[in-house]
Design a protein around this motif. Structure first.
Motif, PDB file in Angstrom:
ATOM      1  N   ALA A 161      48.305 -20.341  -1.700  1.00 47.72           N
ATOM      2  CA  ALA A 161      48.069 -20.342  -3.243  1.00 47.72           C
ATOM      3  C   ALA A 161      47.643 -21.146  -3.994  1.00 47.72           C
ATOM      4  CB  ALA A 161      50.003 -19.268  -3.892  1.00 47.72           C
TER       5      ALA A 161
ATOM      6  N   GLY B 270      44.682 -22.067  -5.128  1.00 43.35           N
ATOM      7  CA  GLY B 270      44.074 -20.736  -5.234  1.00 43.35           C
ATOM      8  C   GLY B 270      43.343 -19.608  -4.073  1.00 43.35           C
ATOM      9  N   GLU B 271      44.048 -19.682  -3.332  1.00 43.82           N
ATOM     10  CA  GLU B 271      43.068 -18.924  -2.354  1.00 43.82           C
ATOM     11  C   GLU B 271      44.523 -17.486  -2.429  1.00 43.82           C
ATOM     12  OE1 GLU B 271      43.616 -18.712   2.440  1.00 43.82           O
ATOM     13  OE2 GLU B 271      42.980 -20.143   1.599  1.00 43.82           O
ATOM     14  N   LYS B 272      43.404 -16.436  -2.054  1.00 49.14           N
ATOM     15  CA  LYS B 272      43.133 -14.755  -2.967  1.00 49.14           C
ATOM     16  C   LYS B 272      44.855 -14.451  -1.652  1.00 49.14           C
ATOM     17  CE  LYS B 272      41.971  -9.932  -1.968  1.00 49.14           C
ATOM     18  NZ  LYS B 272      40.994  -9.440  -1.632  1.00 49.14           N
ATOM     19  N   PRO B 273      45.875 -14.134  -2.322  1.00 52.45           N
ATOM     20  CA  PRO B 273      47.251 -13.904  -1.179  1.00 52.45           C
ATOM     21  C   PRO B 273      46.469 -12.889  -0.010  1.00 52.45           C
ATOM     22  CG  PRO B 273      47.194 -13.137  -3.382  1.00 52.45           C
ATOM     23  CD  PRO B 273      46.268 -13.555  -3.718  1.00 52.45           C
ATOM     24  N   LEU B 274      46.339 -13.205   1.379  1.00 51.18           N
ATOM     25  CA  LEU B 274      46.949 -12.947   2.381  1.00 51.18           C
ATOM     26  C   LEU B 274      47.932 -12.429   3.027  1.00 51.18           C
ATOM     27  CD1 LEU B 274      44.631 -13.472   4.362  1.00 51.18           C
ATOM     28  CD2 LEU B 274      46.170 -15.146   4.854  1.00 51.18           C
ATOM     29  N   THR B 275      47.662 -11.800   3.334  1.00 45.53           N
ATOM     30  CA  THR B 275      48.965 -10.708   4.379  1.00 45.53           C
ATOM     31  C   THR B 275      49.330 -11.489   5.166  1.00 45.53           C
ATOM     32  OG1 THR B 275      48.797  -8.573   3.133  1.00 45.53           O
ATOM     33  CG2 THR B 275      50.203  -8.210   4.724  1.00 45.53           C
TER      34      THR B 275
END
Length: 85
Positions: free
Chosen positions: A19, A22-27
């Motif tokens: 995060a 700036g990465e999109k939240p990943l499951t």
């Protein structure tokens, strides 16, 4: 601590580092590959290791050496801490 708590801590720590860039939240799940799905550069892995040591009190790189283990999945990191008890 239980294995499940270690796994939750590892997953949360990896997610925090991802995060920050700036990465999109990943499951993230325990069976996810640290090479294919959870892709971090060497500096980010170092940050994960430092954060885990601060939270859990043990250096995961030292645990890898003393247990003679390799890391392929997120769950392998949690197992390092679990097996060190």
């Amino acid at each position: 601590m239980t294995y499940e708590i270690y796994l939750k801590t590892v997953i949360e720590t990896i997610a925090q580092v991802m995060a920050q860039r700036g990465e999109k939240p990943l499951t993230i799940e325990g069976e996810d590959s640290v090479r294919d799905k959870v892709v971090l550069d060497s500096f980010e892995w170092a940050e994960v290791a430092i954060k885990l040591e601060m939270i859990l009190g043990k250096d995961p790189f030292d645990l890898m050496r003393t247990q003679n283990k390799e890391i392929f999945k997120v769950s392998d990191i949690a197992a390092l801490f679990s097996e060190a008890e």
